[in-house]
Design a protein around this motif. Structure first.
Motif, PDB file in Angstrom:
ATOM      1  N   LEU A  31       0.824  -1.207   0.000  1.00 41.41           N
ATOM      2  CA  LEU A  31       0.000   0.000   0.000  1.00 41.41           C
ATOM      3  C   LEU A  31       0.858   1.256   0.000  1.00 41.41           C
ATOM      4  O   LEU A  31       0.549   2.235  -0.689  1.00 41.41           O
ATOM      5  N   ALA A  32       1.958   1.230   0.789  1.00 41.08           N
ATOM      6  CA  ALA A  32       2.856   2.384   0.839  1.00 41.08           C
ATOM      7  C   ALA A  32       3.479   2.645  -0.526  1.00 41.08           C
ATOM      8  O   ALA A  32       3.619   3.804  -0.958  1.00 41.08           O
ATOM      9  N   LEU A  38       1.559   7.005  -6.730  1.00 41.69           N
ATOM     10  CA  LEU A  38       0.500   7.950  -7.071  1.00 41.69           C
ATOM     11  C   LEU A  38       0.925   9.390  -6.774  1.00 41.69           C
ATOM     12  O   LEU A  38       0.622  10.312  -7.533  1.00 41.69           O
ATOM     13  N   GLN A  39       1.642   9.566  -5.644  1.00 40.97           N
ATOM     14  CA  GLN A  39       2.135  10.905  -5.308  1.00 40.97           C
ATOM     15  C   GLN A  39       3.105  11.404  -6.376  1.00 40.97           C
ATOM     16  O   GLN A  39       3.063  12.567  -6.777  1.00 40.97           O
ATOM     17  N   LEU A  40       3.994  10.519  -6.844  1.00 37.45           N
ATOM     18  CA  LEU A  40       4.945  10.902  -7.885  1.00 37.45           C
ATOM     19  C   LEU A  40       4.248  11.268  -9.183  1.00 37.45           C
ATOM     20  O   LEU A  40       4.736  12.098  -9.956  1.00 37.45           O
ATOM     21  N   LEU A  41       3.090  10.638  -9.432  1.00 39.97           N
ATOM     22  CA  LEU A  41       2.324  10.917 -10.647  1.00 39.97           C
ATOM     23  C   LEU A  41       1.461  12.167 -10.518  1.00 39.97           C
ATOM     24  O   LEU A  41       0.731  12.528 -11.443  1.00 39.97           O
ATOM     25  N   GLY A  42       1.525  12.806  -9.347  1.00 34.63           N
ATOM     26  CA  GLY A  42       0.788  14.053  -9.161  1.00 34.63           C
ATOM     27  C   GLY A  42      -0.569  13.904  -8.506  1.00 34.63           C
ATOM     28  O   GLY A  42      -1.324  14.880  -8.408  1.00 34.63           O
ATOM     29  N   VAL A  43      -0.911  12.697  -8.057  1.00 38.35           N
ATOM     30  CA  VAL A  43      -2.187  12.470  -7.373  1.00 38.35           C
ATOM     31  C   VAL A  43      -1.987  12.741  -5.887  1.00 38.35           C
ATOM     32  O   VAL A  43      -1.147  12.104  -5.243  1.00 38.35           O
ATOM     33  N   ASP A  44      -2.751  13.668  -5.324  1.00 37.44           N
ATOM     34  CA  ASP A  44      -2.592  14.057  -3.920  1.00 37.44           C
ATOM     35  C   ASP A  44      -3.300  13.050  -3.008  1.00 37.44           C
ATOM     36  O   ASP A  44      -4.351  13.326  -2.431  1.00 37.44           O
ATOM     37  N   VAL A  45      -2.702  11.862  -2.884  1.00 36.00           N
ATOM     38  CA  VAL A  45      -3.319  10.805  -2.086  1.00 36.00           C
ATOM     39  C   VAL A  45      -3.275  11.147  -0.599  1.00 36.00           C
ATOM     40  O   VAL A  45      -4.251  10.943   0.127  1.00 36.00           O
ATOM     41  N   THR A  46      -2.147  11.663  -0.127  1.00 39.09           N
ATOM     42  CA  THR A  46      -2.026  11.967   1.297  1.00 39.09           C
ATOM     43  C   THR A  46      -3.012  13.065   1.707  1.00 39.09           C
ATOM     44  O   THR A  46      -3.580  13.023   2.803  1.00 39.09           O
ATOM     45  N   GLY A  47      -3.223  14.043   0.822  1.00 38.27           N
ATOM     46  CA  GLY A  47      -4.220  15.075   1.123  1.00 38.27           C
ATOM     47  C   GLY A  47      -5.615  14.503   1.206  1.00 38.27           C
ATOM     48  O   GLY A  47      -6.409  14.887   2.068  1.00 38.27           O
ATOM     49  N   TRP A  48      -5.915  13.556   0.304  1.00 37.34           N
ATOM     50  CA  TRP A  48      -7.233  12.906   0.334  1.00 37.34           C
ATOM     51  C   TRP A  48      -7.407  12.105   1.615  1.00 37.34           C
ATOM     52  O   TRP A  48      -8.452  12.172   2.265  1.00 37.34           O
ATOM     53  N   PHE A  49      -6.351  11.356   2.017  1.00 33.65           N
ATOM     54  CA  PHE A  49      -6.426  10.604   3.267  1.00 33.65           C
ATOM     55  C   PHE A  49      -6.604  11.539   4.458  1.00 33.65           C
ATOM     56  O   PHE A  49      -7.314  11.219   5.412  1.00 33.65           O
ATOM     57  N   SER A  50      -5.962  12.698   4.415  1.00 31.88           N
ATOM     58  CA  SER A  50      -6.092  13.671   5.495  1.00 31.88           C
ATOM     59  C   SER A  50      -7.530  14.170   5.603  1.00 31.88           C
ATOM     60  O   SER A  50      -8.089  14.265   6.705  1.00 31.88           O
ATOM     61  N   ASP A  51      -8.154  14.464   4.452  1.00 26.05           N
ATOM     62  CA  ASP A  51      -9.544  14.911   4.463  1.00 26.05           C
ATOM     63  C   ASP A  51     -10.474  13.817   4.988  1.00 26.05           C
ATOM     64  O   ASP A  51     -11.396  14.077   5.765  1.00 26.05           O
ATOM     65  N   VAL A  52     -10.235  12.576   4.542  1.00 31.65           N
ATOM     66  CA  VAL A  52     -11.063  11.459   4.993  1.00 31.65           C
ATOM     67  C   VAL A  52     -10.907  11.238   6.494  1.00 31.65           C
ATOM     68  O   VAL A  52     -11.887  11.011   7.223  1.00 31.65           O
ATOM     69  N   TRP A  53      -9.665  11.323   6.998  1.00 33.69           N
ATOM     70  CA  TRP A  53      -9.433  11.106   8.427  1.00 33.69           C
ATOM     71  C   TRP A  53     -10.140  12.172   9.259  1.00 33.69           C
ATOM     72  O   TRP A  53     -10.732  11.878  10.296  1.00 33.69           O
ATOM     73  N   ASP A  54     -10.071  13.435   8.797  1.00 36.27           N
ATOM     74  CA  ASP A  54     -10.762  14.509   9.509  1.00 36.27           C
ATOM     75  C   ASP A  54     -12.261  14.245   9.582  1.00 36.27           C
ATOM     76  O   ASP A  54     -12.898  14.470  10.620  1.00 36.27           O
ATOM     77  N   ALA A  55     -12.810  13.752   8.463  1.00 36.65           N
ATOM     78  CA  ALA A  55     -14.251  13.466   8.450  1.00 36.65           C
ATOM     79  C   ALA A  55     -14.582  12.240   9.294  1.00 36.65           C
ATOM     80  O   ALA A  55     -15.612  12.188   9.969  1.00 36.65           O
TER      81      ALA A  55
END
Length: 359
Positions: A31-32, A38-55
């Motif tokens: 998974l890591a 995905l991050q290298l390809l420009g997909v902001d996965v960590t930002g999405w996970f951050s938003d999901v965790w906050d919710a």
């Protein structure tokens, strides 16, 4: 041996603790790696996970308590229907309600984290073990009876969602109006196909009905079925819809009849087609699609994951308590463990049969 090769990647059920740990670590590493790519390809996965965790962490305790209460009602009421089905099928072998509840709760809990609905097989095999004189065919017959109501309400949900799609009826009735001959030919072809299928499978169907007749004994007394099975099932379904509504409200998503029906229909489809443990991933995809008109994807995903995690954790805790209450620690562990082993064998047999049929 074949089943073991099929699930070499799966940590659950591996007898070696070392291999289980290695498999879990391999999943995390994989998974890591995917997230990093995905991050290298420009997909902001960590930002999405951050938003999901906050919710995920934003839901109040009150919503959790109400949701767990409704989930408990759903489980106990559905088990009550099972209890009356099995009592009618095997009147000479009275069984305690708490034992049926324990078996059903164990199956629900296992389905939350095991693939291929293995928990359902565990439940059925537990019923065979605790009901004197019961056999697997008879218990399957009971399951067909138990599914009657839920099949009907599931069809109602699908029809409602189909009917609420804008332009549905205009598109559907345009073909018969403009092409009556083609419509008649299609209807006639369907009728011929149905007749052929009935003729082909009539003998096999008769054999199955005879074997399963005992499990469906309560259908011979329609009033008892309506009061003891259909009514508790209806109440359980309402509780299930209540769980969806409570968690939608907890995540600030509009609670309407349509949104609740959309989520219920999506979850039903996901549970039918999914092979992942607990339908993880598929449930989230269908929920995001169902709620696309009322909230953003991150909130819909957080709602879906939050509800699934909260309900799965509660189902496991509830099942442990009820199984210990019904069978004791040692007896419950042995019964669930043996039923789980048998269930894996049943699933492997079904897969082998499907492979042979395809070849």
């Amino acid at each position: 041996m074949a089943a073991a090769r099929e699930h070499w990647w799966h940590p659950i059920g591996d007898p070696s603790r070392g291999r289980r740990l290695v498999k879990v670590l391999a999943w995390f590493v994989g998974l890591a790696v995917v997230v990093g790519l995905l991050q290298l390809l420009g997909v902001d996965v960590t930002g999405w996970f951050s938003d999901v965790w906050d919710a995920l962490t934003g839901i109040g305790v009150g919503y959790l308590i109400v949701g767990w209460t409704l989930q408990t009602a759903q489980t106990t009421l559905t088990a009550l229907g099972w209890f009356f089905i099995l009592r009618a099928a095997y009147p000479q072998a009275p069984v305690l309600y708490r034992q049926i509840l324990a078996a059903y709760a164990a199956g629900v809990a296992l389905n939350g984290f095991l693939p291929a609905n293995i928990g359902t097989f565990v439940m059925l095999l537990m019923f065979v073990a605790i009901v004197a004189g019961a056999n697997f065919a008879g218990i399957l017959g009971g399951m067909l009876v138990q599914k009657i109501f839920f099949t009907l309400v599931g069809a109602f949900v699908y029809v409602y969602l189909f009917a609420t799609v804008e332009g549905t009826w205009e598109r559907q009735f345009k073909l018969p109006h403009d092409h009556p001959a083609l419509t008649l030919m299609a209807v006639a072809g369907c009728l011929v196909l149905i007749v052929l299928l009935i003729r082909i499978f009539r003998r096999k169907l008769h054999e199955v009905v005879v074997k399963a007749a005992q499990g469906g004994a309560i259908l011979r007394r329609p009033r008892q079925y309506l009061v003891r099975v259909a009514l508790p099932s209806f109440a359980a379904w309402i509780a299930k819809l209540g769980v969806i509504a409570v968690f939608l409200a907890g995540y600030g998503i509009a609670v309407t009849f349509h949104t609740v029906m959309s989520v219920a229909g999506g979850n039903s489809i996901a549970n039918t087609v999914s092979v992942t443990p607990g339908g993880v991933g598929v449930n989230q995809a269908t929920n995001v699609a169902a709620l696309g008109d009322v909230t953003d994807a991150a909130t819909a995903t957080a709602y879906s994951l939050g509800q699934q995690l909260a309900i799965t954790a509660w189902n496991i805790a509830f099942a442990v308590v009820i199984v210990i209450w019904a069978f004791g620690v040692a007896g419950g562990k042995e019964l669930v463990g043996q039923s789980y082993s048998d269930a894996k064998g049943k699933v492997a047999e079904q897969r082998a049969a499907r492979r042979e049929a395809r070849t």
